[in-house]
Motif scaffolding. Structure first.
Motif, PDB file in Angstrom:
ATOM      1  N   THR A  62       0.822  -1.208   0.000  1.00 42.71           N
ATOM      2  CA  THR A  62       0.000   0.000   0.000  1.00 42.71           C
ATOM      3  C   THR A  62       0.856   1.257   0.000  1.00 42.71           C
ATOM      4  O   THR A  62       0.542   2.235  -0.684  1.00 42.71           O
ATOM      5  CB  THR A  62      -0.960   0.017   1.204  1.00 42.71           C
ATOM      6  N   ALA A  66       0.791   3.953  -3.017  1.00 40.59           N
ATOM      7  CA  ALA A  66       0.419   5.336  -2.713  1.00 40.59           C
ATOM      8  C   ALA A  66       1.436   6.335  -3.228  1.00 40.59           C
ATOM      9  O   ALA A  66       1.102   7.501  -3.483  1.00 40.59           O
ATOM     10  CB  ALA A  66       0.243   5.508  -1.202  1.00 40.59           C
ATOM     11  N   ARG A  85      -7.531  -5.410  -3.861  1.00 42.47           N
ATOM     12  CA  ARG A  85      -8.363  -4.945  -2.753  1.00 42.47           C
ATOM     13  C   ARG A  85      -7.516  -4.268  -1.672  1.00 42.47           C
ATOM     14  O   ARG A  85      -7.960  -3.306  -1.026  1.00 42.47           O
ATOM     15  CB  ARG A  85      -9.154  -6.119  -2.164  1.00 42.47           C
ATOM     16  N   GLU A  86      -6.294  -4.756  -1.503  1.00 47.69           N
ATOM     17  CA  GLU A  86      -5.395  -4.188  -0.503  1.00 47.69           C
ATOM     18  C   GLU A  86      -4.949  -2.778  -0.872  1.00 47.69           C
ATOM     19  O   GLU A  86      -4.936  -1.873  -0.031  1.00 47.69           O
ATOM     20  CB  GLU A  86      -4.167  -5.098  -0.349  1.00 47.69           C
ATOM     21  N   ALA A  88      -6.265  -0.708  -3.307  1.00 43.53           N
ATOM     22  CA  ALA A  88      -7.269   0.193  -3.884  1.00 43.53           C
ATOM     23  C   ALA A  88      -7.469   1.476  -3.075  1.00 43.53           C
ATOM     24  O   ALA A  88      -7.498   2.571  -3.659  1.00 43.53           O
ATOM     25  CB  ALA A  88      -8.593  -0.547  -4.066  1.00 43.53           C
ATOM     26  N   PRO A  89      -7.598   1.397  -1.733  1.00 41.90           N
ATOM     27  CA  PRO A  89      -7.828   2.636  -0.979  1.00 41.90           C
ATOM     28  C   PRO A  89      -6.634   3.591  -0.991  1.00 41.90           C
ATOM     29  O   PRO A  89      -6.798   4.787  -0.718  1.00 41.90           O
ATOM     30  CB  PRO A  89      -8.112   2.137   0.450  1.00 41.90           C
ATOM     31  N   ALA A  90      -5.445   3.074  -1.296  1.00 43.21           N
ATOM     32  CA  ALA A  90      -4.230   3.893  -1.230  1.00 43.21           C
ATOM     33  C   ALA A  90      -3.892   4.579  -2.541  1.00 43.21           C
ATOM     34  O   ALA A  90      -3.075   5.507  -2.570  1.00 43.21           O
ATOM     35  CB  ALA A  90      -3.045   3.032  -0.785  1.00 43.21           C
ATOM     36  N   ARG A  92      -3.761   6.958  -5.665  1.00 41.58           N
ATOM     37  CA  ARG A  92      -4.160   8.332  -5.963  1.00 41.58           C
ATOM     38  C   ARG A  92      -4.961   8.361  -7.259  1.00 41.58           C
ATOM     39  O   ARG A  92      -4.716   7.537  -8.151  1.00 41.58           O
ATOM     40  CB  ARG A  92      -2.918   9.219  -6.102  1.00 41.58           C
ATOM     41  N   PRO A 114     -11.064   1.452  -7.743  1.00 44.00           N
ATOM     42  CA  PRO A 114     -12.042   2.560  -7.759  1.00 44.00           C
ATOM     43  C   PRO A 114     -12.492   2.884  -9.174  1.00 44.00           C
ATOM     44  O   PRO A 114     -11.731   2.765 -10.140  1.00 44.00           O
ATOM     45  CB  PRO A 114     -11.246   3.717  -7.148  1.00 44.00           C
TER      46      PRO A 114
END
Length: 274
Positions: A62, A66, A85-86, A88-90, A92, A114
């Motif tokens: 992550t 990022a 999935r790991e 994805a939130p990180a 940009r 995303p």
């Protein structure tokens, strides 16, 4: 210069691309991840590379994702969904996520990442290690012209790029992806033939290897069709003509068609998880 790059899973293919990038001098900000400290240590001394061992830095994937503008996903195909999935939130907005995992579709990437994230699917081959790769590249739904251009530039540092629709990626893999193995097999057999003629192994291998290397270099330098160069070497009623006749009687066209068909069938099995 290329923007910051993360290679998640710098195994055989990811490692080949990494070495090619480093040799090219076009990338000075690269983060690579591997599961073990032993594998990470092998890459730690490369210029401009930060090598992360996930067993020591659990958030390494992550953190790397990022910090990058281009993320190459090089883990084994079965591990790709969990990795996406790991990270994805990180990610940009606008980060290009590029698959180098065989058999994993763009649709799989886009369904997990995303909405609107640019995704590309690539199929490089191992000569990336010496800057002579052939890489097939397919753009996903949200990969615009500028994104494709930058990712293409990345792969051009390690060789030639061919842009194809995704439905042709598996077929391309049977030619350029598996192709180096076919060449190595031919050199093996050519070497055995030379040994059978009484040459020592070292001399036999040198003859076989350098003949392939020289032939490829001549083909590239001349710009001629390979069939034309073959005709120039094949004097009427000469020794080469006799040898070529034997090879043609073996129906090499059919052999190569069946070999690449078998590779394509396996690629489709892998895509289905078999």
């Amino acid at each position: 210069m290329l923007p910051p790059i993360a290679i998640l899973g710098a195994g055989s293919m990811g490692g080949a691309i990494l070495h090619g990038l480093v040799e090219s001098g076009q990338a000075s900000d690269i983060v690579v991840t591997n599961r073990t400290a032993t594998k990470a240590a092998v890459l730690a001394g490369l210029s401009g590379v930060r090598s992360v061992a996930l067993e020591r830095s659990p958030d390494g994937n992550t953190d790397a994702a990022a910090s990058a503008d281009i993320v190459l996903v090089g883990v084994k195909p079965a591990l790709v969904p969990d990795l996406l999935r790991e990270i994805a939130p990180a990610l940009r907005p606008g980060t290009a996520v590029v698959s180098i995992a065989a058999g994993v579709t763009i649709a799989t990437f886009e369904s997990i990442l995303p909405d609107g994230m640019p995704v590309l699917r690539s199929m490089p081959n191992t000569p990336a290690l010496v800057g002579k790769a052939v890489t097939g590249l397919s753009a996903g739904t949200f990969a615009d012209v500028d994104t494709v251009r930058v990712v293409r530039a990345l792969f051009e540092t390690v060789g030639t790029v061919i842009e194809v629709p995704e439905e042709q990626i598996d077929a391309l893999s049977t030619i350029s992806g598996s192709g180096p193995a076919y060449v190595f097999l031919l050199i093996e057999e050519f070497t055995k033939a030379a040994v059978g003629k009484g040459f020592p192994l070292v001399a036999a291998r040198t003859m076989a290897e350098q003949t392939f290397i020289g032939g490829a270099a001549l083909l590239q330098a001349s710009g001629e069709d390979p069939a034309e160069l073959r005709r120039r070497v094949t004097s009427p009623k000469g020794t080469t003509e006799r040898a070529i006749a034997v090879l043609q009687d073996a129906h090499l066209d059919d052999v190569f068609a069946r070999a690449t068909d078998a590779a394509l069938a396996r690629a489709r099995e892998l895509a289905e998880g078999r």
